[in-house]
Design a protein around this motif. Structure first.
Motif, PDB file in Angstrom:
ATOM      1  N   LEU A 145       0.974  -1.311   0.116  1.00  0.00           N
ATOM      2  CA  LEU A 145      -0.210   0.239  -0.093  1.00  0.00           C
ATOM      3  C   LEU A 145       0.965   1.213  -0.118  1.00  0.00           C
ATOM      4  CD1 LEU A 145      -2.852   0.664  -0.210  1.00  0.00           C
ATOM      5  CD2 LEU A 145      -3.178   0.274   2.140  1.00  0.00           C
ATOM      6  N   ASN A 146       1.246   1.769  -1.294  1.00  0.00           N
ATOM      7  CA  ASN A 146       2.188   2.698  -1.560  1.00  0.00           C
ATOM      8  C   ASN A 146       1.574   4.168  -1.261  1.00  0.00           C
ATOM      9  OD1 ASN A 146       4.538   3.730  -2.196  1.00  0.00           O
ATOM     10  ND2 ASN A 146       4.244   3.537  -4.359  1.00  0.00           N
ATOM     11  N   VAL A 147       1.367   4.408  -0.066  1.00  0.00           N
ATOM     12  CA  VAL A 147       0.782   5.878   0.294  1.00  0.00           C
ATOM     13  C   VAL A 147       1.946   6.921   0.092  1.00  0.00           C
ATOM     14  CG1 VAL A 147      -0.141   6.936   2.244  1.00  0.00           C
ATOM     15  CG2 VAL A 147      -0.274   4.356   2.356  1.00  0.00           C
ATOM     16  N   ASP A 148       1.468   7.746  -0.574  1.00  0.00           N
ATOM     17  CA  ASP A 148       2.234   8.991  -0.898  1.00  0.00           C
ATOM     18  C   ASP A 148       3.690   8.599  -1.569  1.00  0.00           C
ATOM     19  OD1 ASP A 148       0.221  10.595   0.358  1.00  0.00           O
ATOM     20  OD2 ASP A 148       1.397  10.791   2.091  1.00  0.00           O
ATOM     21  N   GLY A 149       3.579   7.394  -2.112  1.00  0.00           N
ATOM     22  CA  GLY A 149       4.802   7.198  -2.857  1.00  0.00           C
ATOM     23  C   GLY A 149       6.004   6.451  -1.803  1.00  0.00           C
ATOM     24  N   TYR A 150       5.429   6.138  -0.602  1.00  0.00           N
ATOM     25  CA  TYR A 150       6.297   5.673   0.415  1.00  0.00           C
ATOM     26  C   TYR A 150       7.196   4.362  -0.011  1.00  0.00           C
ATOM     27  CZ  TYR A 150       8.091   3.805   4.822  1.00  0.00           C
ATOM     28  OH  TYR A 150       8.785   3.499   5.875  1.00  0.00           O
ATOM     29  N   TYR A 151       6.763   3.509  -1.064  1.00  0.00           N
ATOM     30  CA  TYR A 151       7.704   2.475  -1.469  1.00  0.00           C
ATOM     31  C   TYR A 151       8.275   2.810  -2.887  1.00  0.00           C
ATOM     32  CZ  TYR A 151       5.985  -0.533   2.417  1.00  0.00           C
ATOM     33  OH  TYR A 151       5.944  -0.919   3.768  1.00  0.00           O
ATOM     34  N   ASN A 152       7.978   3.940  -3.189  1.00  0.00           N
ATOM     35  CA  ASN A 152       8.850   4.185  -4.552  1.00  0.00           C
ATOM     36  C   ASN A 152      10.139   3.924  -4.660  1.00  0.00           C
ATOM     37  OD1 ASN A 152       5.988   5.109  -5.800  1.00  0.00           O
ATOM     38  ND2 ASN A 152       6.702   7.318  -5.615  1.00  0.00           N
ATOM     39  N   SER A 153      10.930   4.254  -3.831  1.00  0.00           N
ATOM     40  CA  SER A 153      12.391   4.137  -3.796  1.00  0.00           C
ATOM     41  C   SER A 153      12.544   2.674  -3.731  1.00  0.00           C
ATOM     42  CB  SER A 153      13.242   4.553  -2.638  1.00  0.00           C
ATOM     43  OG  SER A 153      13.129   6.280  -2.788  1.00  0.00           O
ATOM     44  N   LEU A 154      11.877   1.772  -2.922  1.00  0.00           N
ATOM     45  CA  LEU A 154      12.010   0.331  -2.797  1.00  0.00           C
ATOM     46  C   LEU A 154      11.784  -0.204  -4.343  1.00  0.00           C
ATOM     47  CD1 LEU A 154      12.602  -2.331  -1.360  1.00  0.00           C
ATOM     48  CD2 LEU A 154      10.239  -2.329  -0.716  1.00  0.00           C
ATOM     49  N   LEU A 155      10.590   0.058  -4.882  1.00  0.00           N
ATOM     50  CA  LEU A 155      10.387  -0.627  -6.124  1.00  0.00           C
ATOM     51  C   LEU A 155      11.367   0.015  -6.938  1.00  0.00           C
ATOM     52  CD1 LEU A 155       6.624   0.407  -6.023  1.00  0.00           C
ATOM     53  CD2 LEU A 155       7.369  -1.883  -5.837  1.00  0.00           C
ATOM     54  N   SER A 156      11.901   1.176  -7.113  1.00  0.00           N
ATOM     55  CA  SER A 156      13.030   1.434  -8.037  1.00  0.00           C
ATOM     56  C   SER A 156      14.299   0.575  -7.782  1.00  0.00           C
ATOM     57  CB  SER A 156      13.421   2.921  -7.815  1.00  0.00           C
ATOM     58  OG  SER A 156      12.455   3.803  -8.312  1.00  0.00           O
ATOM     59  N   PHE A 157      14.265   0.272  -6.528  1.00  0.00           N
ATOM     60  CA  PHE A 157      15.644  -0.540  -6.243  1.00  0.00           C
ATOM     61  C   PHE A 157      15.541  -1.743  -6.809  1.00  0.00           C
ATOM     62  CE2 PHE A 157      17.233  -3.951  -3.060  1.00  0.00           C
ATOM     63  CZ  PHE A 157      18.963  -3.507  -3.370  1.00  0.00           C
ATOM     64  N   ILE A 158      14.119  -2.378  -6.724  1.00  0.00           N
ATOM     65  CA  ILE A 158      13.878  -3.947  -7.221  1.00  0.00           C
ATOM     66  C   ILE A 158      13.956  -3.776  -8.670  1.00  0.00           C
ATOM     67  CG2 ILE A 158      11.941  -5.348  -7.359  1.00  0.00           C
ATOM     68  CD1 ILE A 158      10.986  -4.774  -4.603  1.00  0.00           C
ATOM     69  N   ASP A 159      13.688  -2.614  -9.263  1.00  0.00           N
ATOM     70  CA  ASP A 159      14.028  -2.454 -10.760  1.00  0.00           C
ATOM     71  C   ASP A 159      15.374  -2.691 -11.035  1.00  0.00           C
ATOM     72  OD1 ASP A 159      11.453  -2.116 -11.687  1.00  0.00           O
ATOM     73  OD2 ASP A 159      11.317   0.075 -11.482  1.00  0.00           O
ATOM     74  N   LYS A 160      16.221  -1.921 -10.267  1.00  0.00           N
ATOM     75  CA  LYS A 160      17.818  -2.001 -10.287  1.00  0.00           C
ATOM     76  C   LYS A 160      18.386  -3.589 -10.256  1.00  0.00           C
ATOM     77  CE  LYS A 160      22.144  -0.385 -10.547  1.00  0.00           C
ATOM     78  NZ  LYS A 160      22.633  -0.256 -11.876  1.00  0.00           N
TER      79      LYS A 160
END
Length: 178
Positions: free
Chosen positions: A134-149
């Protein structure tokens, strides 16, 4: 149709209104859909908000908490049924045995550790239950970008990216699960 959702989230009493709102909204969605809650057992922070919302809505709430954390994360009032366990390993195993999908709200190291363990369980074939952010206010955006990496570097295959379901609001996330 899911019967019980396992929730990972912070027990810290964060004052950010959007986090509080999403916890309450998720609780209301679970009640509306007749879904029970299994969670970390705390009565404070986001854990306390969602568990109280689900419990007040008449759904079953089971908190699984290591005995060592009971004094830190439970105030004088418990919500629903509390199942004390020996340690974090037993907590995750018990929570996983009750849950259909897993949902992570904002949280700290403990939330991330729980989240990554259940993701690893999917990769290892231990379960095939949905895992959601539940990516409230983009809380997990950095984590999702890290997983992309990590995928780009070849440490996780592209098919494993589909393990995670993400949404910014509770209603949409439950709809994706269904």
């Amino acid at each position: 149709k899911f019967k019980t959702i396992c929730l990972f989230c912070g027990s810290s009493a964060r004052k950010k209104k959007s986090y509080q709102d999403v916890a309450i909204n998720l609780g209301k969605e679970l009640v509306l859909k007749n879904i029970d809650l299994i969670y970390g057992g705390g009565s404070i922070g986001l854990m306390g908000l969602i568990s109280q919302t689900v419990f007040n809505g008449g759904r079953n709430v089971i908190g699984v908490i290591p005995k060592a954390l009971m004094g830190k994360e439970i105030t004088s009032v418990t919500v629903g049924e509390v199942k004390p366990v020996i340690d974090m390993h037993h907590r995750k195993a018990k929570m996983g045995s009750y849950a259909d999908p897993f949902i992570a709200l904002p949280g700290g190291y403990g939330t991330l550790e729980e989240l990554f363990e259940v993701i690893s369980w999917v990769q290892l074939g231990i379960h095939n239950k949905p895992i959601c952010l539940l990516n409230v206010d983009g809380y997990y955006n950095s984590l999702l970008s890290f997983i992309d990496k990590v995928i780009e570097e070849g440490f996780i295959n592209l098919a494993a990216w589909q393990i995670i379901i993400s949404s910014s609001n509770a209603k949409e996330l439950i709809a994706k699960l269904e």
